[in-house]
Design an enzyme around this catalytic site. Structure first.
Site, mmCIF file in Angstrom:
data_model
loop_
_atom_site.group_PDB
_atom_site.id
_atom_site.type_symbol
_atom_site.label_atom_id
_atom_site.label_comp_id
_atom_site.label_asym_id
_atom_site.label_seq_id
_atom_site.Cartn_x
_atom_site.Cartn_y
_atom_site.Cartn_z
ATOM 1 N N GLU A 1 -7.683 1.864 0.114
ATOM 2 C CA GLU A 1 -8.220 0.912 -0.859
ATOM 3 C C GLU A 1 -7.775 -0.509 -0.539
ATOM 4 O OE1 GLU A 1 -8.545 2.774 -5.175
ATOM 5 O OE2 GLU A 1 -6.677 3.381 -4.219
ATOM 6 N N TYR A 2 -6.486 -0.656 -0.145
ATOM 7 C CA TYR A 2 -5.982 -1.992 0.183
ATOM 8 C C TYR A 2 -6.736 -2.568 1.376
ATOM 9 C CZ TYR A 2 -2.883 -5.764 1.602
ATOM 10 O OH TYR A 2 -2.393 -6.990 1.964
ATOM 11 N N ASP A 3 -6.902 -1.753 2.434
ATOM 12 C CA ASP A 3 -7.603 -2.237 3.628
ATOM 13 C C ASP A 3 -9.046 -2.595 3.319
ATOM 14 O OD1 ASP A 3 -5.344 -1.995 5.176
ATOM 15 O OD2 ASP A 3 -5.831 0.006 5.901
ATOM 16 N N SER B 1 3.046 -6.521 12.731
ATOM 17 C CA SER B 1 2.407 -5.369 12.114
ATOM 18 C C SER B 1 1.340 -4.855 13.082
ATOM 19 C CB SER B 1 1.795 -5.783 10.777
ATOM 20 O OG SER B 1 1.247 -4.684 10.127
ATOM 21 N N GLU C 1 1.203 8.054 19.611
ATOM 22 C CA GLU C 1 2.397 8.469 18.882
ATOM 23 C C GLU C 1 2.044 8.783 17.427
ATOM 24 O OE1 GLU C 1 5.005 5.003 21.210
ATOM 25 O OE2 GLU C 1 4.639 4.922 19.036
ATOM 26 N N LYS D 1 2.153 8.268 13.581
ATOM 27 C CA LYS D 1 2.469 7.124 12.725
ATOM 28 C C LYS D 1 3.228 7.640 11.511
ATOM 29 C CE LYS D 1 0.545 3.116 10.367
ATOM 30 N NZ LYS D 1 1.306 3.368 9.133
ATOM 31 N N CYS E 1 -0.341 4.065 -31.103
ATOM 32 C CA CYS E 1 0.435 5.044 -30.338
ATOM 33 C C CYS E 1 -0.030 6.455 -30.682
ATOM 34 C CB CYS E 1 1.923 4.887 -30.650
ATOM 35 S SG CYS E 1 2.966 6.173 -29.909
ATOM 36 N N CYS F 1 4.252 0.875 -27.349
ATOM 37 C CA CYS F 1 4.463 1.205 -28.754
ATOM 38 C C CYS F 1 5.768 0.537 -29.177
ATOM 39 C CB CYS F 1 4.565 2.718 -28.934
ATOM 40 S SG CYS F 1 5.173 3.203 -30.563
ATOM 41 N N CYS G 1 9.605 6.243 -32.604
ATOM 42 C CA CYS G 1 8.512 7.053 -32.067
ATOM 43 C C CYS G 1 9.095 8.316 -31.412
ATOM 44 C CB CYS G 1 7.732 6.247 -31.041
ATOM 45 S SG CYS G 1 6.513 7.199 -30.115
#
Length: 674
Positions: A36-38, A83, A114, A116, A408, A426, A431
């Site tokens: 998702e980040y990429d 990186s 290799e 990862k 709550c 809350c 609680c």
């Protein structure tokens, strides 16, 4: 999309990526997957290219993540620690090979493939064959010095084997936690009624950045080394030779790698790795492909972010579609409401998954997750299952947006959201859910260590109305506990013995167990060491709290506010009336001199006579405190050989700097003779 819309989306993506990078690198608690980040990075890069505005030079799509955090000394890498660019498809991998083939013409290209490892990048330095330093990637130019915690790794030798090694060498690798150790720690946390760690990578990242080395030593880290940074004299000509040399020096390295000719063979090797990686002791999330010839690596060069001669092929995270039947809300110790997806059971990564995290209200709204949706669930490695996306084509016609509760679900109190926070809470301290979590925290191994008072037992006792606060723990009666079931006499007696023993637990454990906002075990130890009695701490003013090294205004105000709260004052009075009398260990016979009591020490560089842990233990036993950072409140900086930025800061602030000999002279008798 017009230009105005594009600019808004670009700014939104930059802010979002900056937040996710901080969560991943600095806080070790990512909210989204790497995939998702990429995808967000790729969307940003495409928009910046299509709608240039002249301000993209430092955008997140061009920035290396930065894992540096406060409390650690920074060290500059002798050679940049970059990186890697990521790819998720065979076509992108082949495009990488085509770019290199075009660069080198008819020259045959050999590659190394290799595993990862899904861990924390680290650079370890050996000088004259002796281990002297471990530094995180940081921003690629400089990183955090984590030598003290990396020294705890049993597989990393203090000296290189043999005598065929350069005077100075930086060896690059990955710190990780085995799946077995990850499961062991999570089992212990479940038994203690604590929230489990989400995955081995986050746990390894958090452990290597612990300022408390004693706590770090209780979690076994491992390291695998696979590359060279700076090397004072050339020793090999190929990446495959680096692996051979690392093994020859007695260092831990990857258990399997492939040296192959051409990109077709690279793809075959990646397939072999994917089939066998399930048998590895650690989590892997892909393959790293590198040109084998180091001269060709130098010729290919690098961008500002990553080398052009290497790429990471990321395996697709294991995913499955299933139906989200309903959303339940969990209420934590501090009142935070966390949404959880209740799913039709589905097989994922070798286990049956029926629940998945939805993170928070904002994430649910962003993904438009609704009850009845067919959702894609991901479980990468040992990560807690998470809902990634919704299959809108299968959304029921009667579907309606999920409405996050305004009250709550446990006590019906209206929820609140503090400024700048994502979480809804809350605010009702009575609680039942919060009561359960507070008691679980108080009784946990990290606090009062009341064995037998875990999640299930607390839930049963709260449900019966026998526990309404932590003070009620000390009112439990044997005759009541014996009614909980058959054959419980022994466990009841063991529980009551543990409760009785906890009455005289160390003060810092009690303070930690109170659940004061912002006070963890380290801060609790600082408070106990400074005030040495519960009464003194409870009556301390904000100015006195600010005098404690490392305590800022926010922390001091939180402590003062806790003890000013009438309900908390009544709670502590009840605990004292019930015989709870926290203790403070006396300083050792050889310590307690004016040179140590109430003084703050910072250690930097390499000490010759004892390890950093030994020096820390002696200072604390003598009544002093060891901090990870230098400030105006620091009493002494002890500078060993090769001291770094902490020494520079001490000199700028006028903090007294001690050599190791001067440090030893502070003791009435030399520690060497003790």
């Amino acid at each position: 999309m017009n230009a105005a819309e594009a600019r808004l989306r670009i700014e939104e993506l930059r802010r979002e990526l900056e937040r996710h990078r901080a969560l991943y690198y600095r806080e070790a608690r990512p909210e989204i997957s790497d995939t998702e980040y990429d995808a967000l990075e790729r969307e940003l890069a495409e928009l910046e290219q299509a709608f240039p505005d002249g301000s993209t030079e430092d955008s997140p799509s061009r920035v290396v993540g930065d894992d540096r955090t406060e409390g650690f000394e920074t060290r500059r890498h002798r050679a940049p620690m970059q990186s890697l660019d990521n790819t998720y498809s065979e076509s992108e991998l082949r495009a990488f090979g085509q770019r290199l083939a075009k660069l080198f013409g008819d020259v045959p290209l050999s590659y190394v493939v290799e595993p990862k490892i899904d861990g924390v990048a680290v650079s370890v330095t050996y000088e004259q064959g002796r281990f002297v330093r471990a530094v995180t990637r940081g921003n690629g130019i400089e990183g955090d010095d984590v030598t003290a915690n990396v020294r705890l790794i049993p597989t990393l030798p203090e000296r290189l084997a043999g005598d065929d090694h350069p005077d100075v060498v930086e060896i690059r690798g990955e710190i990780y936690m085995t799946l077995q150790e990850f499961r062991r720690l999570n089992t212990a946390r479940q038994e203690a009624g604590l929230e489990v760690f989400r995955n081995p990578r986050n746990l390894a990242a958090g452990t290597v950045k612990l300022l408390d080395t004693a706590e770090a030593s209780r979690r076994r880290l491992d390291v695998v080394l696979y590359g060279m940074g700076f090397c004072s004299s050339p020793i090999v000509a190929a990446q495959s030779g680096i692996h051979d040399k690392i093994r020859e020096w007695g260092l831990p390295t990857v258990e399997k790698f492939w040296r192959v000719e051409g990109i077709d063979a690279v793809w075959t090797a990646i397939g072999e790795l994917d089939r066998m990686r399930g048998g590895f002791a650690y989590a892997t999330d892909g393959a790293v492909v590198k040109l084998d010839d180091l001269a060709q690596q130098r010729e290919a060069g690098s961008t500002a972010k990553a080398p052009r001669w290497a790429i990471a092929y990321k395996f697709a995270a294991e995913r499955a579609e299933t139906v989200l039947r309903r959303v339940t809300i969990q209420v934590g110790r501090t009142g935070v409401l966390t949404p959880v997806a209740e799913l039709d059971p589905v097989q994922l990564a070798g286990t049956t998954v029926s629940r998945a995290t939805l993170h928070n209200h904002d994430e649910m709204r962003r993904k438009d997750i609704r009850e009845g949706d067919t959702v894609l669930v991901e479980k990468a490695g040992e990560i807690i299952p998470a809902v990634v996306s919704v299959n809108l084509a299968l959304r029921p016609g009667e579907s309606v947006p999920y409405v996050f509760p305004t009250a709550c679900p446990e006590c019906a109190t209206s929820v609140v959201q503090s400024p700048g926070e994502v979480a809804w809470r809350c605010p009702n301290p009575d609680c039942p859910a919060q009561v359960r979590r507070r008691i679980e925290h108080f009784a946990s191994k990290a606090c009062m260590d009341i064995e037998g008072l875990g999640e299930a037992m607390v839930d049963a006792l709260v449900s019966k109305g026998w526990l309404r606060s932590i003070a009620d723990v000390y009112r439990l009666r044997r005759e009541d506990l014996l009614t909980l079931g058959k054959s419980v006499e022994r466990s009841t007696d063991n529980l009551l013995a543990a409760i009785s023993a906890s009455r005289t637990a160390e003060l810092w454990r009690f303070v930690h167990g109170l659940g004061i906002p912002g006070i963890g075990s380290t801060s609790a130890k600082d408070l106990a060491r400074h005030f040495r009695s519960l009464a003194a701490l409870a009556g301390a003013g904000e100015a006195e709290l600010l005098a404690i090294p490392g305590f800022g205004e926010k922390t001091a105000m939180a402590v003062r506010a806790f003890f000013n709260e009438p309900a908390n004052q009544i709670l502590i009075e009840r605990l004292v009336d019930l015989g709870v009398a926290p203790t403070v260990p006396e300083a050792s016979a050889g310590g307690g001199s004016e040179a140590f009591v109430g003084r703050t020490f910072v250690l930097t560089g390499t000490l010759q006579r004892f390890t950093r842990d030994e020096a820390t233990a002696r200072i604390e036993a003598a009544g002093g405190r060891v901090s990870g950072s230098v400030s105006k409140k620091t009493s002494f900086v002890v500078a060993g050989s090769d001291a770094g930025s902490k020494l520079d800061k001490a000199q700028k602030l006028g903090v007294r700097v001690l050599t190791e000999e001067e440090f030893l002279a502070l003791w009435p008798e030399s520690p060497q003779s003790s």
